[in-house]
Design an enzyme around this catalytic site. Sequence first.
Site, PDB file in Angstrom:
ATOM      1  N   ASP A  84       0.688 -11.170   6.811  1.00 10.18           N
ATOM      2  CA  ASP A  84       1.264 -10.344   5.742  1.00 10.18           C
ATOM      3  C   ASP A  84       2.551  -9.664   6.189  1.00 10.18           C
ATOM      4  O   ASP A  84       3.216  -9.005   5.376  1.00 10.18           O
ATOM      5  CB  ASP A  84       0.250  -9.302   5.251  1.00 10.18           C
ATOM      6  CG  ASP A  84      -0.243  -8.392   6.365  1.00 10.18           C
ATOM      7  OD1 ASP A  84      -0.894  -8.907   7.287  1.00 10.18           O
ATOM      8  OD2 ASP A  84       0.016  -7.179   6.321  1.00 10.18           O
ATOM      9  N   ASN A  85       2.918  -9.823   7.472  1.00  2.00           N
ATOM     10  CA  ASN A  85       4.179  -9.284   7.975  1.00  2.00           C
ATOM     11  C   ASN A  85       5.184 -10.387   8.288  1.00  2.00           C
ATOM     12  O   ASN A  85       6.129 -10.168   9.042  1.00  2.00           O
ATOM     13  CB  ASN A  85       3.939  -8.462   9.253  1.00  2.00           C
ATOM     14  CG  ASN A  85       3.135  -7.202   8.994  1.00  2.00           C
ATOM     15  OD1 ASN A  85       3.081  -6.721   7.870  1.00  2.00           O
ATOM     16  ND2 ASN A  85       2.517  -6.670  10.024  1.00  2.00           N
TER      17      ASN A  85
ATOM     18  N   ARG B  96      14.447   0.225   1.534  1.00  2.00           N
ATOM     19  CA  ARG B  96      14.616  -1.073   2.181  1.00  2.00           C
ATOM     20  C   ARG B  96      15.268  -2.063   1.214  1.00  2.00           C
ATOM     21  O   ARG B  96      15.058  -1.997   0.002  1.00  2.00           O
ATOM     22  CB  ARG B  96      13.271  -1.625   2.649  1.00  2.00           C
ATOM     23  CG  ARG B  96      12.470  -0.665   3.501  1.00  2.00           C
ATOM     24  CD  ARG B  96      11.407  -1.355   4.312  1.00  2.00           C
ATOM     25  NE  ARG B  96      10.361  -1.985   3.516  1.00  2.00           N
ATOM     26  CZ  ARG B  96       9.286  -2.572   4.046  1.00  2.00           C
ATOM     27  NH1 ARG B  96       9.147  -2.631   5.355  1.00  2.00           N
ATOM     28  NH2 ARG B  96       8.358  -3.097   3.281  1.00  2.00           N
TER      29      ARG B  96
ATOM     30  N   GLY C 216       0.782  -1.222   0.000  1.00  2.00           N
ATOM     31  CA  GLY C 216       0.000   0.000   0.000  1.00  2.00           C
ATOM     32  C   GLY C 216       0.814   1.271   0.000  1.00  2.00           C
ATOM     33  O   GLY C 216       0.296   2.346  -0.303  1.00  2.00           O
ATOM     34  N   ARG C 217       2.087   1.173   0.369  1.00  2.00           N
ATOM     35  CA  ARG C 217       2.954   2.364   0.353  1.00  2.00           C
ATOM     36  C   ARG C 217       4.396   1.980   0.046  1.00  2.00           C
ATOM     37  O   ARG C 217       5.298   2.789   0.221  1.00  2.00           O
ATOM     38  CB  ARG C 217       2.884   3.082   1.687  1.00  2.00           C
ATOM     39  CG  ARG C 217       3.228   2.192   2.854  1.00  2.00           C
ATOM     40  CD  ARG C 217       2.991   2.868   4.161  1.00  2.00           C
ATOM     41  NE  ARG C 217       3.024   1.896   5.240  1.00  2.00           N
ATOM     42  CZ  ARG C 217       3.251   2.212   6.492  1.00  2.00           C
ATOM     43  NH1 ARG C 217       3.461   3.456   6.829  1.00  2.00           N
ATOM     44  NH2 ARG C 217       3.251   1.287   7.429  1.00  2.00           N
TER      45      ARG C 217
ATOM     46  N   LYS D 125       9.764   2.624   0.717  1.00  2.00           N
ATOM     47  CA  LYS D 125       8.588   2.589   1.581  1.00  2.00           C
ATOM     48  C   LYS D 125       8.172   4.013   1.908  1.00  2.00           C
ATOM     49  O   LYS D 125       8.955   4.782   2.476  1.00  2.00           O
ATOM     50  CB  LYS D 125       8.874   1.821   2.868  1.00  2.00           C
ATOM     51  CG  LYS D 125       7.677   1.748   3.807  1.00  2.00           C
ATOM     52  CD  LYS D 125       8.004   0.911   5.032  1.00  2.00           C
ATOM     53  CE  LYS D 125       6.822   0.851   5.993  1.00  2.00           C
ATOM     54  NZ  LYS D 125       7.138   0.036   7.191  1.00  2.00           N
TER      55      LYS D 125
ATOM     56  N   ASP E 151      -2.895   6.784   2.481  1.00  2.00           N
ATOM     57  CA  ASP E 151      -2.322   7.787   1.584  1.00  2.00           C
ATOM     58  C   ASP E 151      -1.040   7.339   0.908  1.00  2.00           C
ATOM     59  O   ASP E 151      -0.456   8.080   0.117  1.00  2.00           O
ATOM     60  CB  ASP E 151      -2.066   9.096   2.344  1.00  2.00           C
ATOM     61  CG  ASP E 151      -1.182   8.914   3.575  1.00  2.00           C
ATOM     62  OD1 ASP E 151      -0.478   7.884   3.656  1.00  2.00           O
ATOM     63  OD2 ASP E 151      -1.191   9.798   4.449  1.00  2.00           O
ATOM     64  N   GLY E 152      -0.571   6.137   1.229  1.00  2.00           N
ATOM     65  CA  GLY E 152       0.638   5.633   0.598  1.00  2.00           C
ATOM     66  C   GLY E 152       1.922   6.228   1.130  1.00  2.00           C
ATOM     67  O   GLY E 152       3.006   5.958   0.612  1.00  2.00           O
TER      68      GLY E 152
ATOM     69  N   ASP F 293       9.001  -5.458   8.339  1.00  2.00           N
ATOM     70  CA  ASP F 293       7.935  -4.516   8.691  1.00  2.00           C
ATOM     71  C   ASP F 293       8.039  -4.041  10.135  1.00  2.00           C
ATOM     72  O   ASP F 293       7.318  -4.492  11.013  1.00  2.00           O
ATOM     73  CB  ASP F 293       6.555  -5.122   8.421  1.00  2.00           C
ATOM     74  CG  ASP F 293       6.279  -5.284   6.943  1.00  2.00           C
ATOM     75  OD1 ASP F 293       6.932  -4.605   6.133  1.00  2.00           O
ATOM     76  OD2 ASP F 293       5.425  -6.111   6.578  1.00  2.00           O
TER      77      ASP F 293
END
Length: 493
Positions: A260-261, A180, A100-101, A117, A129-130, A270
């Site tokens: 998802d992490n 990253r 998402g970002r 990121k 908002d990304g 993350d």
Amino acid sequence: MSMLADEADLVDLGLRWAPGFSALGPAFYTELQPRPLPDPYWVGRSEGLARELGLDASWLHSDEGLAAFTGNLPIAGTRPLASVYSGHQFGVWAGQLGDGRAILLGETAGGQEVQLKGAGLTPYSRMADGRAVLRSSIREFVCSEAMHGLGIPTTRALCVTGSDARVRREELETAAVVTRVAPSFVRFGHFEHFAANQRDDELRALADYVIDRYYPACRTTSRFNGNAYAALLEAVSERTATLLAQWQAIGFCHGVMNTDNMSILGLTIDYGPFQFLDGFDPRHICNHSDTAGRYAFNQQPNVAYWNLFCLAQALLPLIGDQEVAVAALESYKTVFPDTFEARMRTKLGLADAADGDRALIEGVLKLLAQEKVDYTIFWRRLSNAVAGDNPEPVRDLFIDRAGFDAWLQAYSERRAATPAAEAAGRMLGSNPKFVLRNHLGQQAIEAAQEKNFEGVATLLRLLETPFEEHAGHDDYAGFPPDWASTIEISCSS
């Protein structure tokens, strides 16, 4: 359609790039360009990681490099993309998620993926908002490199840049971008996404990609009658077990162990609401958003296994047999405790295993928990006590002196066969003097918000080599101030 920019606008960093994840095809991602931020500035740089990447460190001091790593100028040879995945968040199926970002620039010829990121909206930003904010970006940047310095598998961070552009969280904050780096950013959630949508062809393609790139031994194993996908699940389980043992031994809380992490390579990934323990409290919750305590420190090993079970369910269409999938998870139950005990023996300076070691380890952890003794300071003082044959600074940490003395007697008898210098060397190389405590991060963040980045640079320098003494910086290794307990770290970033 490729999202490559005009050649005249490209920054050539001198890196060679390979297809990597993008070779999987558009079912796995959306190509897009990062969104620029106005008037960026440098916040922090890891010149050590730059050297490892083969990147000339001068790029981390140049205007072109600043623009490139903020997402304002495209980089030659890259095809930026955001990947799609799904996942369980706080134990509940959340459906489609995705980057998402985070925007993946590509993979270097050396096999490292590079990702921005906070580089703006993607199709997977949902209602967000990304963007990333300065405080969380500094924490991720410094902690990524701190974990690497501790020898714990992790994603890395090359640099962080900031901008005065405003981002709204609980309050208005300024934006930042972290660059990253990792061999792969594939998560458990990537597999869950395609399994949940019954897209077995894509699921197989993803699994084959991961096996061929990162787990080639799964192709030739005799385990599970040569079932490569079951072998993959077992290998991921064992890497995850090893990672969790390292977290628990060093006193690290992740805070948001959603599927998802979770890295398919067993990396720490993350960095949101994380914390290194101050006072040892097995039930400590570092994430202010985790009101039920799902990700409390002592719950992390079990949550990791639960997440692996979700991965097993996702891989079941490929494994083909539920009993085989469950069997592939079984070694987690031995690898985690065996690795944890091995790490704790090293922290105690012991070279090999012996009967009674588990009781010795459990005994000292119980003592630490009873009085919430500072975890990092205890282990470092114990190391120095063995080196100098002076236990008094360690005893001073306890109100229950008799309880500690009884444990110390048992420990001394266990260690008697090991020369003190040998044991102390082992301990000083595994019990860090410096960890990224919340208050140290907060002080660096507050200074950075005033455009003073010396605190970020100092923290990075100490945490890159946390086992060294770093004379003149003992204040970074002392007890946390009282106000440190009021710091709240949540899922907002």
